[in-house]
Design a protein around this motif. Structure first.
Motif, short mmCIF file in Angstrom:
data_model
loop_
_atom_site.label_atom_id
_atom_site.label_comp_id
_atom_site.label_asym_id
_atom_site.label_seq_id
_atom_site.Cartn_x
_atom_site.Cartn_y
_atom_site.Cartn_z
N ILE A 83 -0.35 -5.93 -5.07
CA ILE A 83 0.38 -5.95 -3.80
C ILE A 83 1.79 -5.41 -4.00
CG2 ILE A 83 1.35 -7.47 -2.04
CD1 ILE A 83 -1.09 -9.31 -2.46
N VAL A 84 2.43 -5.79 -5.10
CA VAL A 84 3.78 -5.29 -5.40
C VAL A 84 3.76 -3.78 -5.59
CG1 VAL A 84 5.64 -5.32 -7.11
CG2 VAL A 84 4.61 -7.46 -6.34
N ALA A 85 2.73 -3.27 -6.28
CA ALA A 85 2.62 -1.82 -6.49
C ALA A 85 2.52 -1.10 -5.15
CB ALA A 85 1.40 -1.52 -7.35
N LEU A 86 1.73 -1.64 -4.23
CA LEU A 86 1.59 -1.03 -2.90
C LEU A 86 2.93 -1.03 -2.16
CD1 LEU A 86 -0.16 0.12 -0.62
CD2 LEU A 86 -0.70 -2.23 0.06
N VAL A 87 3.65 -2.15 -2.22
CA VAL A 87 4.95 -2.22 -1.55
C VAL A 87 5.93 -1.22 -2.17
CG1 VAL A 87 6.95 -3.71 -1.09
CG2 VAL A 87 4.63 -4.62 -0.86
N TYR A 88 5.90 -1.10 -3.50
CA TYR A 88 6.79 -0.15 -4.18
C TYR A 88 6.51 1.28 -3.72
CZ TYR A 88 8.66 2.74 -7.98
OH TYR A 88 9.31 3.71 -8.69
N VAL A 89 5.25 1.65 -3.63
CA VAL A 89 4.89 3.00 -3.21
C VAL A 89 5.33 3.25 -1.77
CG1 VAL A 89 2.96 4.55 -2.69
CG2 VAL A 89 2.98 3.26 -4.84
N LEU A 90 5.14 2.27 -0.89
CA LEU A 90 5.53 2.44 0.51
C LEU A 90 7.04 2.58 0.64
CD1 LEU A 90 3.13 -0.13 2.24
CD2 LEU A 90 2.95 2.36 2.24
N LEU A 91 7.79 1.73 -0.06
CA LEU A 91 9.24 1.85 -0.02
C LEU A 91 9.70 3.14 -0.68
CD1 LEU A 91 10.33 -1.82 -0.88
CD2 LEU A 91 10.46 -0.68 1.34
N GLY A 92 9.01 3.53 -1.76
CA GLY A 92 9.33 4.78 -2.43
C GLY A 92 9.14 5.99 -1.53
N GLU A 93 8.09 5.96 -0.71
CA GLU A 93 7.89 7.05 0.25
C GLU A 93 9.05 7.12 1.24
OE1 GLU A 93 5.70 9.39 0.42
OE2 GLU A 93 4.40 8.75 -1.21
N ALA A 94 9.48 5.97 1.72
CA ALA A 94 10.59 5.94 2.67
C ALA A 94 11.88 6.43 2.03
CB ALA A 94 10.77 4.52 3.21
N ALA A 95 12.02 6.21 0.72
CA ALA A 95 13.23 6.62 0.01
C ALA A 95 13.09 8.01 -0.61
CB ALA A 95 13.56 5.60 -1.09
N HIS A 96 11.99 8.71 -0.30
CA HIS A 96 11.73 10.06 -0.85
C HIS A 96 11.78 10.05 -2.38
CE1 HIS A 96 12.01 11.58 3.24
NE2 HIS A 96 13.19 11.01 3.36
N LEU A 97 11.11 9.04 -2.94
CA LEU A 97 11.15 8.85 -4.39
C LEU A 97 10.20 9.77 -5.13
CD1 LEU A 97 12.71 6.83 -6.16
CD2 LEU A 97 10.73 5.33 -6.10
N PHE A 98 9.23 10.34 -4.42
CA PHE A 98 8.20 11.13 -5.08
C PHE A 98 8.25 12.58 -4.61
CE2 PHE A 98 6.61 6.78 -4.32
CZ PHE A 98 6.59 6.33 -5.64
N SER A 99 9.18 13.33 -5.15
CA SER A 99 9.31 14.75 -4.80
C SER A 99 9.84 15.50 -6.01
CB SER A 99 10.23 14.94 -3.60
OG SER A 99 11.57 14.60 -3.94
N VAL A 100 9.40 16.73 -6.17
CA VAL A 100 9.81 17.53 -7.32
C VAL A 100 11.32 17.76 -7.34
CG1 VAL A 100 9.58 19.79 -8.44
CG2 VAL A 100 7.54 18.59 -7.61
N PRO A 101 11.99 18.06 -6.19
CA PRO A 101 13.45 18.22 -6.25
C PRO A 101 14.16 16.98 -6.82
CG PRO A 101 12.62 19.11 -4.19
CD PRO A 101 11.47 18.41 -4.85
N LEU A 102 13.67 15.77 -6.48
CA LEU A 102 14.28 14.57 -7.02
C LEU A 102 13.98 14.43 -8.52
CD1 LEU A 102 15.88 11.96 -6.39
CD2 LEU A 102 13.68 10.81 -6.12
#
Length: 504
Positions: A83-102
């Protein structure tokens, strides 16, 4: 037993014959003319990072839980890490955590990762408090988990940063790009891309049908390599990824004329929008770095679709090889006992991006009458076909060795447009002379079976309508591809083989 025909086999490193070579090669500068570096999809890379970090969260959480579980605490806590992993991914998407420029920014991404972890931690503690389960044991577990997780995520992100930096320097994450349209508009676009799309594109050259002062031989330091007609040849030879038009939207006629030549290529086609006076909403655009473009055409199978199809071909193809091995053995024995010559032969055909490939087949003709280029298609009661060959052609058993191409060589798919032989004809005319845009069927890998075949368009092409219908079905498949569509075609293939009306 499974030898290759020496008469029909073609050397694996043989180049195309003059008749197959197509239009004369254009002059290509050293950079774009160099064989394309193996590329990695930024979308897939971001997805892999996302999945890897979710897996790290679950793994570290379970490791932190282990001491508690061993002393008899509730195993229901094992549900918390996922559940924590799912929340991390969802928050990460909102924070643009998963992008090559970052990924290229070491400090910024580490701060952003820690911020998301802190938010997850706060939500977790609040949830425990609301559920009245914030005990000393749970606090101890959370401390162990978060300490391990922080170190693991930092190390993982540092590794990702160095990997992306190395891949960017090698050009693995850049899209090989051609610009259509020179002059002032082309120069502005190139300078914008070089300034605002760092690492996202590699400009290989400029192409323009104009030859007057409006289109100089060099645009922003990049050579004009030819016309749009030349671009088709160039794109196939250099594995181009992207074509960008600098023409204004008002030049509709010129754009359509050029698209008619380029739509057969497996590339993305975009229209530059950074200087357009007509402004759309931001969501109407896609972006190269921060340069806005309008999507015109997309390659049909890209990013995760490529991964899905690769896995589908290898897994299902491997299982098919195992399941059909008795048929392989019986067929090989029958061919060997009833006619002289090897069991298998290779035939040169057109593959993905119009490249020449060699496919394996069971030999169905007498050894001295085989036709490796299919310059004369097989007809009903063809004397070149052996008795065993007649049966295996009608039942399509002769095509089964192409599973070797799918599983081991990777130049065929289980499902796709059938790879036609290089000299295949309909009423004495080459297929590409009969069907306008024929080579668009090569925008994806060819397949052992396909939408055209299960709809009855297989076998002899003694009329122009037959090849036109076959290509029309192939294009429908390309535009509507999905894994479920592939499964449907595979499921219907055995039923379609019951009708052997057009197969000789």
């Amino acid at each position: 037993m499974f030898g290759l025909s020496t008469r029909d086999a073609l050397p694996m490193d043989a180049g195309p014959t003059p008749a197959d070579a197509g239009p004369p090669a254009i002059e290509i500068s050293p950079l774009p003319g160099t064989p394309a570096t193996k590329t990695t999809s930024p979308v897939v890379l971001a997805g892999v990072v996302r999945l890897a970090e979710a897996a790290l969260i679950v793994t570290t959480g379970l490791i932190g839980l282990l001491p508690n579980l061993l002393v008899g605490e509730s195993w229901l806590k094992m549900a918390v890490p996922p559940i924590v992993a799912l929340v991390y991914v969802l928050l990460g998407e909102a924070a643009h955590l998963f992008s090559v420029p970052l990924f290229r920014q070491r400090g910024v991404q580490l701060l952003r990762v820690m911020a998301v972890v802190a938010m997850v931690c706060g939500l977790l503690i609040a949830s425990f408090a609301m559920g009245s389960v914030l005990t000393v044991e749970n606090i101890g577990w959370l401390e162990r988990w978060l300490a391990i997780l922080a170190v693991v995520l930092v190390l993982f992100r540092l590794s990702t940063h160095h990997l992306v930096k190395a891949w960017s320097s090698a050009g693995r994450l850049a899209r090989r790009t051609a610009i259509v349209g020179g002059g002032e508009a082309g120069e502005k676009l190139i300078r914008e891309l070089e300034a605002r799309a760092v690492g996202d594109v590699t400009i290989c050259g400029v192409f323009d049908d104009r030859s007057d002062i409006r289109s100089p031989d060099s645009v922003a330091g990049h050579a004009k390599l030819g016309t749009v007609e030349d671009l088709v040849t160039f794109a196939r030879r250099t594995k181009l990824d992207l074509v960008i038009f600098t023409l204004p939207i008002t030049a509709e006629g010129r754009i359509l004329q050029m698209l008619k030549k380029l739509w057969v290529l497996p590339v993305d086609i975009r229209l530059s929008a950074h200087t357009n006076k007509l402004q759309f909403r931001p969501r109407s655009y896609s972006y190269l770095g921060s340069v806005p473009v309008l999507d015109v055409l997309d390659r049909p199978i890209a990013d995760w679709d490529i991964v899905q199809k690769w896995l589908f071909d290898r897994i299902v193809g491997g299982l098919a090889l195992l399941a059909l091995s008795p048929i392989f053995l019986v067929t090989a024995i029958a061919i060997k006992l009833t006619s002289n010559g090897p069991v298998l032969f290779r035939q040169r055909r057109y593959g993905f991006n119009n490249e020449l490939i060699e496919v394996f087949k069971f030999r169905s003709m007498y050894i001295d009458q085989c036709d490796a280029t299919a310059s004369k298609l097989v007809t009903k009661d063809d004397p070149r076909v052996t008795p065993v060959g007649r049966f295996i052609r009608k039942t399509s058993i002769d095509e089964l060795p192409q599973l070797f191409n799918v599983v081991f060589k990777g130049n065929l798919s289980l499902v796709g447009p059938r790879p036609h032989a290089i000299h295949a004809k309909a009423v004495d005319r080459l297929y590409n002379d009969v069907v306008d845009g024929y080579f668009a069927r090569h925008k994806v890998k060819p397949g052992i079976t396909g939408w055209a075949q299960i709809n009855g368009w297989r076998g002899e092409t003694d009329t122009e309508e037959k090849i036109q219908q076959r290509v029309a079905h192939d294009l429908y498949y390309i535009e509507n591809w999905s894994v479920f569509f592939d499964l449907k075609i595979l499921a219907m293939t055995p039923l379609s083989l019951v009708s052997t009306e057009n197969a000789y």
